[in-house]
Design a protein around this motif. Structure first.
Motif, PDB file in Angstrom:
ATOM      1  N   ALA C 329      13.286   8.677 -26.356  1.00  0.00           N
ATOM      2  CA  ALA C 329      14.014   8.543 -27.778  1.00  0.00           C
ATOM      3  C   ALA C 329      15.490   7.933 -27.509  1.00  0.00           C
ATOM      4  CB  ALA C 329      14.276   9.907 -28.505  1.00  0.00           C
ATOM      5  N   ASP C 330      15.888   7.277 -28.536  1.00  0.00           N
ATOM      6  CA  ASP C 330      17.032   6.710 -28.192  1.00  0.00           C
ATOM      7  C   ASP C 330      18.217   7.353 -28.777  1.00  0.00           C
ATOM      8  OD1 ASP C 330      16.742   3.976 -30.474  1.00  0.00           O
ATOM      9  OD2 ASP C 330      17.098   6.000 -30.819  1.00  0.00           O
ATOM     10  N   VAL C 331      19.474   6.989 -28.670  1.00  0.00           N
ATOM     11  CA  VAL C 331      20.600   7.914 -29.116  1.00  0.00           C
ATOM     12  C   VAL C 331      20.449   8.266 -30.641  1.00  0.00           C
ATOM     13  CG1 VAL C 331      23.049   8.285 -28.973  1.00  0.00           C
ATOM     14  CG2 VAL C 331      22.125   7.368 -27.070  1.00  0.00           C
ATOM     15  N   GLU C 332      20.105   7.232 -31.450  1.00  0.00           N
ATOM     16  CA  GLU C 332      20.284   7.346 -32.697  1.00  0.00           C
ATOM     17  C   GLU C 332      19.081   8.329 -33.072  1.00  0.00           C
ATOM     18  OE1 GLU C 332      23.232   5.474 -32.880  1.00  0.00           O
ATOM     19  OE2 GLU C 332      22.225   6.183 -34.672  1.00  0.00           O
ATOM     20  N   LYS C 333      17.981   8.073 -32.457  1.00  0.00           N
ATOM     21  CA  LYS C 333      16.715   9.015 -32.985  1.00  0.00           C
ATOM     22  C   LYS C 333      16.973  10.395 -32.891  1.00  0.00           C
ATOM     23  CE  LYS C 333      11.767   8.043 -32.488  1.00  0.00           C
ATOM     24  NZ  LYS C 333      10.553   7.856 -31.729  1.00  0.00           N
ATOM     25  N   GLU C 340      23.029  15.437 -30.225  1.00  0.00           N
ATOM     26  CA  GLU C 340      24.147  14.611 -29.811  1.00  0.00           C
ATOM     27  C   GLU C 340      24.248  14.649 -28.480  1.00  0.00           C
ATOM     28  OE1 GLU C 340      25.604  14.446 -33.874  1.00  0.00           O
ATOM     29  OE2 GLU C 340      26.710  13.423 -32.021  1.00  0.00           O
ATOM     30  N   VAL C 341      23.975  13.503 -27.883  1.00  0.00           N
ATOM     31  CA  VAL C 341      24.054  13.131 -26.400  1.00  0.00           C
ATOM     32  C   VAL C 341      24.579  11.756 -26.196  1.00  0.00           C
ATOM     33  CG1 VAL C 341      22.081  14.540 -25.706  1.00  0.00           C
ATOM     34  CG2 VAL C 341      21.722  11.977 -26.392  1.00  0.00           C
ATOM     35  N   ALA C 342      25.318  11.601 -25.064  1.00  0.00           N
ATOM     36  CA  ALA C 342      26.132  10.253 -24.925  1.00  0.00           C
ATOM     37  C   ALA C 342      25.057   9.284 -24.725  1.00  0.00           C
ATOM     38  CB  ALA C 342      26.901  10.476 -23.832  1.00  0.00           C
ATOM     39  N   ALA C 343      23.846   9.553 -23.832  1.00  0.00           N
ATOM     40  CA  ALA C 343      22.953   8.764 -23.518  1.00  0.00           C
ATOM     41  C   ALA C 343      21.667   9.583 -23.567  1.00  0.00           C
ATOM     42  CB  ALA C 343      23.363   8.125 -22.147  1.00  0.00           C
ATOM     43  N   SER C 347      17.675   5.492 -21.362  1.00  0.00           N
ATOM     44  CA  SER C 347      18.740   4.519 -21.056  1.00  0.00           C
ATOM     45  C   SER C 347      19.202   4.344 -19.702  1.00  0.00           C
ATOM     46  CB  SER C 347      19.946   4.846 -22.049  1.00  0.00           C
ATOM     47  OG  SER C 347      20.382   6.137 -21.602  1.00  0.00           O
ATOM     48  N   CYS C 348      19.273   5.469 -18.861  1.00  0.00           N
ATOM     49  CA  CYS C 348      19.615   5.735 -17.670  1.00  0.00           C
ATOM     50  C   CYS C 348      18.346   5.220 -16.534  1.00  0.00           C
ATOM     51  CB  CYS C 348      20.129   6.644 -16.996  1.00  0.00           C
ATOM     52  SG  CYS C 348      21.766   6.642 -17.986  1.00  0.00           S
ATOM     53  N   SER C 397      27.301  12.598  -9.992  1.00  0.00           N
ATOM     54  CA  SER C 397      26.545  11.453  -9.974  1.00  0.00           C
ATOM     55  C   SER C 397      26.195  10.716 -11.304  1.00  0.00           C
ATOM     56  CB  SER C 397      25.132  11.830  -9.405  1.00  0.00           C
ATOM     57  OG  SER C 397      24.493  12.491 -10.243  1.00  0.00           O
ATOM     58  N   GLY C 398      26.784  11.403 -12.454  1.00  0.00           N
ATOM     59  CA  GLY C 398      26.584  10.664 -13.592  1.00  0.00           C
ATOM     60  C   GLY C 398      25.421  11.204 -14.201  1.00  0.00           C
ATOM     61  N   MET C 399      24.515  12.015 -13.894  1.00  0.00           N
ATOM     62  CA  MET C 399      23.565  12.722 -14.698  1.00  0.00           C
ATOM     63  C   MET C 399      24.103  13.816 -15.493  1.00  0.00           C
ATOM     64  SD  MET C 399      20.305  13.549 -15.422  1.00  0.00           S
ATOM     65  CE  MET C 399      19.385  14.973 -15.877  1.00  0.00           C
ATOM     66  N   ALA C 400      24.207  13.656 -16.719  1.00  0.00           N
ATOM     67  CA  ALA C 400      25.071  14.306 -17.600  1.00  0.00           C
ATOM     68  C   ALA C 400      24.068  15.774 -17.820  1.00  0.00           C
ATOM     69  CB  ALA C 400      25.067  13.671 -18.934  1.00  0.00           C
ATOM     70  N   ASN C 401      24.766  16.688 -18.063  1.00  0.00           N
ATOM     71  CA  ASN C 401      24.119  18.266 -18.465  1.00  0.00           C
ATOM     72  C   ASN C 401      23.721  18.098 -19.909  1.00  0.00           C
ATOM     73  OD1 ASN C 401      26.463  19.208 -20.104  1.00  0.00           O
ATOM     74  ND2 ASN C 401      27.414  19.276 -18.257  1.00  0.00           N
ATOM     75  N   PHE C 402      22.417  18.456 -20.157  1.00  0.00           N
ATOM     76  CA  PHE C 402      21.864  18.729 -21.454  1.00  0.00           C
ATOM     77  C   PHE C 402      21.751  20.038 -22.125  1.00  0.00           C
ATOM     78  CE2 PHE C 402      21.378  14.198 -22.121  1.00  0.00           C
ATOM     79  CZ  PHE C 402      21.161  13.724 -20.878  1.00  0.00           C
TER      80      PHE C 402
END
Lengths: 604, 312, 435
Positions: C329-333, C340-343, C347-348, C397-402
């Motif tokens: 799913a993309d951010v909009e979906k 609400e996620v940044a990415a 996408s990564c 490293s750029g892996m965000a927390n969800f």
């Protein structure tokens, strides 16, 4: 330049040459031989120093290196890094094999002795000879530069197995290697350097073969040549056939590293963390075949000349004819011939099916046979002898006794199930050092002490020589004999720190003993260096034939003049006329005319 | 020479000798080793003794040789009238060693075939179904992959031939049929006493060597290839330590006592693979019984499938 | 005469051998020499991960990590393009990097002395200024640290460097590069990084001792960090203590330099801010860092119970398919689903990670979102390990927390999907395809 026309040749009249033409860019085989000798002696010191550093790490793996540890090893806690250690033994072996033993035996002694012993004025191709020496200089330069490039000198073993040595980044991403730091620029310099060594040796071998076949003095049939010359002859043939394969292997690996070919890269490519080489189309095993196809004959190149020299030296100083001359020649030829079909024994553990390997195994075991025959023949030579214990003779006898050990330990490896256990352990290291250090190098020392008067016109000091001999012999055995025990216990090769395993850690005390003996061994060579250089200037002047030997080189002045002989020698006998003839003489030189009633023991 | 002999004699008592063999291969290897040791030892003593005797007996004086007394036949020639001249002596000492060497050559072929002949790879329907596993040698560790305990149990009962075969299918050195329930381990191989193990050895980076001195096993791992290695341990060395709550090795299971020197069986990489070559050490844990092994395997499986301790 | 020389030589040899062996036998020192110290760093501090564009290829052997500011100017260092001669100042001017060699010698000495006083030397490491409870829980006694220092010197130092800077002699020749402990950021852990609303931020919380032990015992598959189970557990515990010591010291040093020095653009030096006492700052900061470590030991990631028995194929199938939807799913979906996620994942992890690009991490090295089709997981392959990664991300490293935006059930869906992803047979069984 055929030998069928004895012409009264005086020493060549030349326009007086300058120092440079006479001693640096000389085409005189004796000068070239001496140039090889000096260059290789320098590399002997380099290779020996590398070995001392190896032993320092092995004996005390966790300690700081004394003195230099505080200077520049702070970033590693005062110890040498593992890559540095890998580099040390890789370069020790590469330097010793390609820049010491082979050029010394074949380049120095081959060049010096062949024309003199067969009665020729010079080599068949003097300019090619000079070229073969000067081609070593790019090799010297490249191998020395490799120590200072990014990543350091090669550290993948002198065997440079892919993929550790050959892995490269995908095309366009630089020459560094993802497998190890030293396998980048350093490895490339090593490959190029060895290419030059190979070319130099190939030039030499063509020269030797042609000279020996074509330029023998009148009366010097093939079966009147001394063993040294026979050995050089067969060694030259070995080199001529084996070196092209090494050259190909080096070229292939260079191409892999420089332009991204994939001769040694398996189809799926390799992964080193985030670094992926591209896909390949070759296999690493190919290198092993090509490399060992040369390197096995190479080890015979490294021992046969020494065997030949030792035969002559023993015969001279025991005052006895060589026992079984023809058998000796046949054995050398047998070793050389068999040497071409045994390369697979270095690869027994690489996944070879026994049904293929049996051929290699049988041939390998059979090589023990001509070697044993030679040993028995040497023993037969000193039987009933009148042994003169000069330093050269001591080294030659040491050669015989230590070669026995080296040869017998080889039999363990030839039996493949035993090889499964001892492959890549110190048993192999023990074996190879017995045949290379304790045999070849001792043979080299014997040759130096023996031919020094002929090369430089002066005698070396016998007392210093004997001190050198005894310490080298004792220390050498103390260093390498315990390695058999280490190998039996399973200690692996190429390990900088053996305390990580339960089965190897208890072997540290023995390692320390070996290291200390090695330090003594290294220091004692200074005695030899002092003797060598002091005698050059201050040694007693030598006569023509200080050893009362029969071969042709002793009939001319010491040192031999340009053109070698005042008149072309004529040969009447084989070289081993020693024994009781009458109260005044116990040897008949080759140029001594035959008399009625002569009981020549030679076959002709 | 005396020092050499002495060293060989005292070394075993110091513990500096062949580690005791713990697999069915070690009988072959050790037997050959000792035979060759005795033969070469004999020739070593013989030739060196002759050399030393000659060196002293014939030590010379400068100047021409004295007239040798007319030598009648010496003792050897009296014992072996065949040795009447040089030619015959040469033949004698060529033929006798040749015979000995050929004996060594042919005596060891069956042993070699048992250890390495690919056509003798233990497989289904053979004497004993081996446990299969994949060992991927890496810079600088041994990554091991077992099949799940369910599959392994089936194979032990002689069922699931196709499944058994599929585990051993490799393409370009990598397994074709990896499964999600495979059990991974690192630097450890477990099996049980008397059970043959078949290791599919491969690597992703450089040449390594799978070397277990106690089992007399050594096999290079080549990138791009998968090479089968097999052995059967004859002794066990592992038991469950209730205090530490895990399996420990280094135990002589016959006496029950701890013996790290002889019962710690390490997999020590034996082909230079880079700067960590000396650190690439794994261990072999041989359990006493099949059920012990499966206890370990199932426990490992459960840990690998852990969904964590729920906190709510 | 000959025999005499022989005998003399033999005796002399033995005498020398014994003398040497006696004098050298004490030589195998097992620890650092007292002369080696933790020197104040000279490599640039990295303060952000926005250091350049994403790219397909990693750095070449021999280029990263950077040892000195001068490295930036070397072609083809990955910074070269953005740090070319005339633009190099930008990194430092914008404080993306801080060059500590510009600190005056006097200030360096003050800082060096302060750090030496509280953290000791490699031969005698210590951690002062933290309270006893922290010291005990974190096992930072001088005995433990000395033991750890011994093993660190033999096994770890050549990659991770003397002060734990990830700049040992081997560090440039492996990829991914070894961890630099000095920012106090560790990637693979089971400590909660997600703070609830109103709570203090838990970003970049320290790992637990058990996490560090796990890394040592199992290694990090797919990297040059091998499993160190050749050492016993006791030895490994001492190593964990030592790593914590290096990390605390490094973080204090990092923070001191970052907070208290300003770039003087004209003189090109780093000047101490006014009214700052370096030693005092160190004394204040150290216990804070120690406390952060202590807090992390008792704050594990809250794991929701796995919602159904794994043998239930139908439920598993649904879960896997939900997981794939979430992944793709993309951010909009996702916004529509109130997430609400940044990415989003894809996408990564472009094309399930097969076409992901390298980007800079907070240590200034290049890192790539994992290729999830390979089944190699650096932080551990148990389902709960994947849960940890998704919940609390991978620090640095750029892996965000969800964990704050996805529910436990959703995280398990993603975990199930990721686990099934590498295996063709499994994908077919659970009805997903990845083209």
């Amino acid at each position: 330049m055929s030998s069928s026309q004895p012409h009264a040749a005086e020493v060549h009249a030349h326009p007086e040459m300058g120092f440079v033409r006479k001693y640096i860019f000389s085409t005189d085989h004796k000068i070239i031989g001496i140039q090889f000798l000096f260059s290789t002696l320098i590399f002997l010191v380099i290779g020996g120093t590398l070995a001392m550093l190896v032993r320092a790490q092995l004996g005390w793996p966790h300690a700081e290196l004394p003195i230099i540890g505080n200077w520049f090893l702070d970033s590693n806690g005062g110890r040498m890094t593992e890559t540095f250690y890998n580099m040390l033994f890789s370069m020790h072996a590469s330097v010793m094999i390609f820049f010491v033993i082979i050029p010394m035996l074949v380049g120095a002694f081959g060049n010096f002795t062949i024309p003199l012993m067969i009665g020729a004025k010079d080599m068949a191709f003097p300019k090619l000879n000079m070229l073969s020496y000067w081609f070593m200089w790019p090799a010297f330069t490249l191998i020395l530069i490799s120590f200072f490039v990014e990543g350091g000198a090669p550290a993948a073993g002198w065997t440079s197995y892919p993929t550790l040595a050959s892995a490269g980044m995908p095309a366009g991403e630089g020459l560094q290697s993802p497998a190890a730091p030293n396998s980048g620029h350093g490895q490339i310099f090593w490959l190029l350097s060895l290419l030059f060594v190979g070319i130099s040796s190939m030039m030499g071998s063509i020269n030797y073969i042609t000279t020996i076949i074509n330029l023998r003095a009148p009366g010097m049939t093939l079966y009147r040549m001394p063993m040294t010359t026979w050995a050089m002859f067969i060694t030259a043939i070995l080199q001529a056939f084996a070196l092209p394969v090494l050259t190909v292997a080096l070229l292939l690996q260079s191409l892999d590293k420089l332009i991204g070919t994939t001769f040694f890269l398996p189809p799926r490519g390799l992964e080193f963390g985030n670094w992926h080489t591209g896909p390949g189309g070759g296999q690493p095993l190919l290198w092993q075949h090509l490399f060992w196809f040369y390197s096995h004959p190479a080890v015979y190149i490294m021992i046969l000349p020494a065997m030949g020299m030792v035969s002559d030296i023993i015969s001279t100083f025991a005052r006895r004819p060589l026992f079984g001359y023809k058998a000796m020649i046949l054995s050398i030829a047998g070793i050389a011939g068999l040497g071409f079909i045994v390369w697979g024994h270095h690869m027994f553990q690489s996944g070879m099916d026994p049904r293929l390997g049996t051929g290699f195994m049988i041939a390998t075991i059979m090589i023990a046979l001509p070697s044993a025959v030679k040993v028995f023949n040497w023993l037969g030579t000193i039987w009933l002898g009148n042994i003169q214990y000069t330093t050269a003779m001591l080294f030659a006898l040491a050669f015989v006794s230590l070669f026995i050990i080296g040869g017998l330990s080889g039999i363990f490896m030839a039996a493949t199930p035993v090889d499964i256990y001892i492959h890549d352990t110190y048993f192999i290291v023990a074996h190879l050092h017995y045949v290379l250090f304790a045999s070849s190098l001792m043979g080299i020392f014997a040759g130096i002490y023996y031919w020094y008067p002929k090369m430089f016109g002066r005698m070396m000091n016998e007392t210093l020589g004997k001190i050198h001999f005894f310490f080298t012999f004792i220390a050498g055995n103390c260093v390498f004999f315990p390695m058999h025990i280490l190998g039996t216990a399973g200690l692996r090769r190429r390990i900088p720190d053996i305390t990580n395993t339960v089965f190897e850690a208890p072997l540290i005390p023995l390692n320390q003993f070996i290291s200390i003996s090695a330090f003594i061994l290294g220091i004692v060579q200074i005695v030899f260096i002092i003797n060598f250089f002091y005698s050059l200037f201050k040694g007693p002047v030598a006569g023509r034939n200080p050893w009362h030997s029969n071969t042709l080189e002793w009939t001319t002045t010491s040192p031999a003049p340009h053109g070698n002989f005042e008149t072309t020698p004529v040969v009447y006998r084989w070289p081993y006329e020693y024994g009781y003839f009458d109260a005044n003489e116990d040897s008949k030189p080759q140029t001594k005319k035959g008399e009625p009633g002569d009981t020549s023991q030679g076959h002709h | 020479m005396l020092a050499c002999l002495a060293l060989f004699v005292i070394a075993p008592s110091h513990g500096w000798w062949l580690p005791p063999g713990m697999s069915t291969h070690s009988e072959d290897v050790d037997f050959l080793f000792y035979i060759i040791l005795y033969i070469t030892g004999f020739f070593f003593i013989l030739t060196e003794a002759i050399l030393i005797v000659f060196m002293f007996k014939y030590a010379g004086h400068p100047g021409p040789a004295k007239a040798a007394p007319s030598t009648g036949p010496n003792i050897f020639q009296k014992m072996f009238p065949f040795l009447r001249d040089q030619h015959h002596v040469e033949m004698a000492w060529t033929v006798v060693p040749a015979a000995i060497l050929l004996y060594i050559a042919f005596a060891q072929v069956p042993a070699w075939l048992r250890i390495k002949d690919r056509s003798k790879t233990p497989t289904f329907g053979g004497k004993q179904v081996p446990i299969q596993l994949e060992v991927s040698a890496r810079q600088f560790e041994w990554r091991v992959r077992y099949p799940s305990s369910e599959r392994l149990e089936k194979w032990m009962k002689n069922e699931g031939k196709e499944d058994f075969k599929s585990f051993g299918v490799f393409h370009n050195g990598q397994p074709k049929y990896k499964q999600m329930d495979d059990v991974p381990a690192v630097n450890e191989i477990h099996l049980w006493k008397g059970q043959t193990i078949l290791v599919h050895l491969n690597t992703l980076d450089v040449i390594h060597s799978f070397n277990i001195p106690f089992m007399r096993v050594k096999q290079d791992a080549l990138p791009g290839k998968t090479i089968p290695v097999w052995f059967t341990p004859t002794h066990a060395n592992t038991r469950f330590d209730d205090k530490k709550q895990r399996w420990v090795d280094g135990i002589n299971m016959e006496t029950g006592k701890e013996d790290r020197k002889f019962y710690r069986w390490e997999i020590a990489c034996a082909e230079l693979c880079g700067w960590g070559h000396h650190r690439m050490i794994g261990r072999i844990y041989v359990h006493e019984t099949q059920s012990d092994f499966f206890k370990w395997l199932k426990q490992t499986e459960i840990e690998n499938l852990s969904h964590g301790k729920a906190s709510k | 005469m000959l025999v005499k020389v022989g005998h003399c030589s033999a005796v002399l040899f033995l005498a020398v051998a014994m003398a040497l062996s006696l004098s050298l036998s004490g030589c195998d020192s097992n620890s650092y020499s007292a002369a080696i110290r933790y020197l104040v760093r000279t490599d640039p501090l990295v303060t952000t991960d926005k250091l350049g564009e994403d790219r397909y290829n990693p750095d070449r052997p021999g280029q990263l990590p950077i040892f000195s500011a001068g490295d930036l100017r070397e072609f083809p260092n990955p910074f070269f393009k953005d740090a070319a001669q005339e633009k190099e100042d930008n990194f430092f001017a914008q404080r993306k990097m801080i060059d500590p060699t510009k600190i005056s010698a006097e200030n360096r000495k003050t800082l060096q002395d302060a750090l030496d006083e509280f953290f000791g030397t490699p031969a005698e490491p210590k951690v002062e200024l933290i309270d006893t409870q922290a010291r005990d829980k974190l096992k930072l006694s001088p005995e433990q640290l000395a033991k750890g220092s011994h093993y660190y010197r033999i096994h770890c130092l050549h990659c991770h460097g003397v002060p734990g800077n990830g700049r040992g002699p081997t560090s440039r020749w492996i990829n991914p590069h070894p961890r630099d402990y000095r920012q106090g950021i560790f990637k693979f852990q089971s400590v909660n990084q997600v703070s609830k609303k109103g709570e203090e931020s838990k970003a970049n919380q320290k790992p637990s001792r058990a996490d560090l032990m796990r890394t040592l015992q199992e290694g990090i598959e797919g990297t040059a960090m091998p499993a160190f189970n050749l050492l016993s557990d006791g030895d490994l515990e001492s190593l964990v203590s030592y790593v914590i010591h290096l990390s605390i010291r490094g973080e204090v040093e990092y923070d001191t330099i970052k907070t208290n020095f300003e770039l003087n653009k004209d003189a090109g030096t780093l000047d101490l801010k006014s009214r700052v006492n370096l030693k005092k700052y160190v004394k204040l900061k150290t216990p804070l860092v120690g406390q952060a470590w202590l807090d992390a030991q008792s704050d594990p990631i809250p794991v929701v119970k796995f919602p159904f028995p794994e043998t239930d194929v139908d439920k598993m199938k649904e879960s896997v398919q939900r997981g794939q939807d979430l992944f793709l799913a993309d951010v909009e979906k996702l916004k529509k689903k109130k997430i609400e996620v940044a990415a989003s994942c894809v996408s990564c992890h472009t094309d399930y990670g097969r076409q992901a690009k390298f980007r800079f991490d907070e240590w200034g090295t290049l890192v790539k979102p994992a290729d999830l089709t390979r089944g190699v997981y650096r932080g551990g392959r148990r389902p709960v390990d994947l849960y940890y990664r998704i919940h609390s991300g991978i620090n640095g490293s750029g892996m965000a927390n969800f964990g704050g935006t996805l529910s436990g059930q959703q995280i398990w869906d993603l975990v199930n999907f990721v686990r099934v992803l590498p295996y063709k047979a499994m994908r077919e069984k659970y009805g997903i395809s990845i083209n």
